[in-house]
Structure formats: C-alpha cells, structure tokens
Design a protein around this motif. Structure first.
Motif, PDB file in Angstrom:
ATOM      1  N   PHE A 190     -36.936  43.924  17.820  1.00 39.09           N
ATOM      2  CA  PHE A 190     -37.591  43.705  16.525  1.00 39.09           C
ATOM      3  C   PHE A 190     -37.332  45.039  15.476  1.00 39.09           C
ATOM      4  O   PHE A 190     -36.804  44.568  14.378  1.00 39.09           O
ATOM      5  N   VAL A 191     -37.806  46.115  15.875  1.00 43.14           N
ATOM      6  CA  VAL A 191     -37.513  47.178  14.770  1.00 43.14           C
ATOM      7  C   VAL A 191     -36.156  47.309  14.617  1.00 43.14           C
ATOM      8  O   VAL A 191     -35.867  47.737  13.212  1.00 43.14           O
ATOM      9  N   VAL A 192     -35.093  47.441  15.470  1.00 41.75           N
ATOM     10  CA  VAL A 192     -34.040  47.857  15.417  1.00 41.75           C
ATOM     11  C   VAL A 192     -33.143  46.866  14.599  1.00 41.75           C
ATOM     12  O   VAL A 192     -32.330  47.277  13.615  1.00 41.75           O
ATOM     13  N   THR A 193     -33.393  45.463  14.679  1.00 35.92           N
ATOM     14  CA  THR A 193     -32.652  44.412  14.041  1.00 35.92           C
ATOM     15  C   THR A 193     -33.310  44.101  12.870  1.00 35.92           C
ATOM     16  O   THR A 193     -32.717  43.516  11.746  1.00 35.92           O
ATOM     17  N   PHE A 194     -34.737  44.309  12.694  1.00 37.41           N
ATOM     18  CA  PHE A 194     -35.309  43.963  11.465  1.00 37.41           C
ATOM     19  C   PHE A 194     -34.627  44.515   9.984  1.00 37.41           C
ATOM     20  O   PHE A 194     -34.435  43.681   9.122  1.00 37.41           O
ATOM     21  N   THR A 195     -34.448  45.655  10.213  1.00 36.45           N
ATOM     22  CA  THR A 195     -33.552  46.385   9.022  1.00 36.45           C
ATOM     23  C   THR A 195     -32.349  45.625   8.660  1.00 36.45           C
ATOM     24  O   THR A 195     -32.164  45.170   7.557  1.00 36.45           O
ATOM     25  N   ALA A 196     -31.698  45.478   9.628  1.00 31.72           N
ATOM     26  CA  ALA A 196     -30.231  44.637   9.538  1.00 31.72           C
ATOM     27  C   ALA A 196     -30.263  43.605   9.071  1.00 31.72           C
ATOM     28  O   ALA A 196     -29.642  43.153   7.778  1.00 31.72           O
ATOM     29  N   THR A 197     -31.227  42.574   9.502  1.00 30.43           N
ATOM     30  CA  THR A 197     -31.496  41.342   9.139  1.00 30.43           C
ATOM     31  C   THR A 197     -31.917  41.212   7.647  1.00 30.43           C
ATOM     32  O   THR A 197     -31.493  40.469   6.869  1.00 30.43           O
ATOM     33  N   THR A 198     -32.925  41.973   7.572  1.00 31.54           N
ATOM     34  CA  THR A 198     -33.562  42.124   6.023  1.00 31.54           C
ATOM     35  C   THR A 198     -32.564  42.782   5.175  1.00 31.54           C
ATOM     36  O   THR A 198     -32.291  41.997   3.900  1.00 31.54           O
ATOM     37  N   LEU A 255     -41.285  54.722  14.062  1.00 31.90           N
ATOM     38  CA  LEU A 255     -42.444  54.709  14.488  1.00 31.90           C
ATOM     39  C   LEU A 255     -43.398  53.813  13.499  1.00 31.90           C
ATOM     40  O   LEU A 255     -44.376  53.159  13.867  1.00 31.90           O
ATOM     41  N   LEU A 256     -43.048  54.253  12.255  1.00 27.89           N
ATOM     42  CA  LEU A 256     -43.693  53.179  11.032  1.00 27.89           C
ATOM     43  C   LEU A 256     -43.473  51.840  11.319  1.00 27.89           C
ATOM     44  O   LEU A 256     -44.548  50.791  11.470  1.00 27.89           O
ATOM     45  N   PHE A 257     -42.262  51.286  11.686  1.00 29.77           N
ATOM     46  CA  PHE A 257     -42.019  50.063  11.736  1.00 29.77           C
ATOM     47  C   PHE A 257     -42.611  49.266  12.918  1.00 29.77           C
ATOM     48  O   PHE A 257     -42.663  48.101  13.200  1.00 29.77           O
ATOM     49  N   LEU A 258     -43.166  50.160  13.939  1.00 29.14           N
ATOM     50  CA  LEU A 258     -43.693  49.685  14.999  1.00 29.14           C
ATOM     51  C   LEU A 258     -45.329  48.842  14.706  1.00 29.14           C
ATOM     52  O   LEU A 258     -45.830  48.112  15.576  1.00 29.14           O
ATOM     53  N   ILE A 259     -45.723  49.528  13.693  1.00 31.39           N
ATOM     54  CA  ILE A 259     -47.191  48.926  13.329  1.00 31.39           C
ATOM     55  C   ILE A 259     -47.036  47.853  12.179  1.00 31.39           C
ATOM     56  O   ILE A 259     -46.198  47.626  11.370  1.00 31.39           O
ATOM     57  N   PRO A 260     -47.704  46.589  12.647  1.00 28.47           N
ATOM     58  CA  PRO A 260     -47.667  45.439  12.087  1.00 28.47           C
ATOM     59  C   PRO A 260     -47.847  45.521  10.426  1.00 28.47           C
ATOM     60  O   PRO A 260     -48.560  46.253   9.880  1.00 28.47           O
ATOM     61  N   LEU A 261     -46.869  45.168   9.917  1.00 28.77           N
ATOM     62  CA  LEU A 261     -46.811  44.841   8.481  1.00 28.77           C
ATOM     63  C   LEU A 261     -46.263  45.958   7.765  1.00 28.77           C
ATOM     64  O   LEU A 261     -45.885  46.084   6.560  1.00 28.77           O
TER      65      LEU A 261
END
Length: 249
Positions: free
Chosen positions: A91-99, A219-225
């Motif tokens: 989730f964390v790794v692909t969230f940035t790319a997808t966004t 580390l920040l992206f591990l925290i919801p929202l």
C-alpha cells in the motif's frame, strides 16, 4: 558524519515542502483531491485483506492440515499477520505511484508552482498528457518491479526469528523509502529532460538525502490518513530537493 548530515538534509526537504504548502493552503487542498480518492480505494482493499487474512493463511498452508489445533491457529495467525503486513507495505509503496499517475495533472501543476516560487521553471521537455500518462505508468511498473525484487525475499526473511523482527523491517523501510523518492522526484526530473535511467543514476549518487526523504515518508505513510495529508507536501518537497540538491543546474 557527512552521510548522516546528508540523510538529515533529505528529511529537511520534506519539511521545506510542508512549509511551502502551509504558506499556500489553496495548493495543499488542490493536491489532496487525487490522494483522497486513491486512499479510499486502497483502504477498501486493505479492509478486505484484513478481514480475509486468516482464510488466505489457511489456504496458503495446506501442509499444516495434520497439525494440532493450537499449532494451526498459531501458524495461521502468523501467516495472516505477515500477509496483512505485506499488504500495508505494498500500500505504502504503490500509493505514491498510483496517486501520481491518477493525479498527474494536479501534481504537475503543484510541482510547477513550487518551482515558480524558487525562480524560473525549466521548459522544453513537456509532453502532451496522452503521452505522459502511459510513460508514467510504464516507469511506475518498472519501479514496482524493482521494489518486488527486494521486498519478496524480505517477506520470506520476515519468518526468520530475530532477524525477521529487527533487520528485515529496517531494510524494508530503507528500500521502500528509496523508491518512494524515485517516484516523487519523477515530475521535477522529467521537467529537466531526465529519463528513468538517468533518474536512478542521479539518486544512487545521492543515496543519503534520497533515503532521508523517502524513509521519513514511508514511516509517515504507515499512519492512516497521513499519506493523504502529507502527499502535497511530499510533492513540493521533492520539487525543492531536485531543484536545490539533485539537479540544481
């Protein structure tokens, strides 16, 4: 000491981006739109993964069918936890790319505005949207391939006692952080005509700041929202890092 200082400099670029978006709240809100959409989609998938993790673990461990009930329960719980943890990392790794892909027009404009406040915006390498999006997808898939090349072995090493609970999480954060920096610096580097191979070379030559920037975000992206709220600041910080550190010319 020099590498540690550079690592801290990388962390500082995020806070420079955060300072920029707090001074330009309209652009911060503008950058929230695609991040929020992708977050809702990802959160739904993670919820489904979490509620079915034990069932997936049961399916993935047929060799334990003859074990005692207590041993099976412990194994399924361990596998379920690892599966869900792997989902969170993915989730964390692909969230940035997808966004960045779905919100490319948003973040391209945001990145340009950041550069405008620091001087002239590099020009001459712009691509029409119908060309830039397929190229972004291709580059993101290549980056994801590199991530999986490292994280799949780490996934299995996570089952090794002691190492799996100490060394593996640290290596995972470093690897994921580096590739987060790869994704976030893409917009500013493409604006300078730096292709994918050149971007990797440039970031490998600046590992310490790249890791400082990316590991903090991981580390920040591990925290919801937080991933949603921090995304505009991350894009702004990446633009500042490219302009002032990675490719100042």
């Amino acid at each position: 000491m020099g590498h540690f200082r550079s690592f801290l400099d990388g962390i500082g670029f995020f806070f420079q981006g955060l300072r920029w978006v707090t001074r330009h709240p309209r652009w911060w809100l503008f950058g929230l739109i695609p991040a929020l959409i992708v977050f809702v989609l990802y959160a739904t998938v993670l919820y489904l993964l979490g509620t079915n993790a034990l069932a997936i673990a049961d399916w993935a461990t047929p060799f334990a069918d003859g074990w005692g009930e207590g041993a099976q329960t412990a194994l399924h719980a361990l596998f379920g936890l690892v599966i869900f943890g792997a989902g969170v990392v993915l989730f964390v790794v692909t969230f940035t790319a997808t966004t960045l892909i779905l919100g490319e027009p948003f973040y391209e404009k945001l990145s340009e505005k950041v550069e405008e406040t620091h001087g002239d915006v590099p020009t001459g390498h712009e691509l029409p949207l119908w060309k830039s999006i397929p190229r972004s997808i291709k580059d993101s898939l290549v980056t994801l391939g590199y991530v999986l090349l490292f994280t799949i072995p780490l996934f299995f090493l996570g089952f090794v006692p002691v190492i799996g609970q100490t060394v593996v999480p640290v290596l995972g954060a470093l690897i994921s952080g580096f590739f987060l920096t790869v994704e976030l610096t893409t917009l500013a580097m493409e604006r300078r005509g730096i292709a994918r191979k050149g971007r990797f070379v440039l970031l490998r030559g600046n590992k310490a700041p790249a890791l400082g920037f990316g590991v903090l975000l991981f580390l920040l992206f591990l925290i919801p929202l937080v991933a949603v709220v921090a995304m505009p600041a991350a894009v702004a910080g990446a633009a500042i890092m490219v302009r002032t550190r990675l490719s100042p010319a």
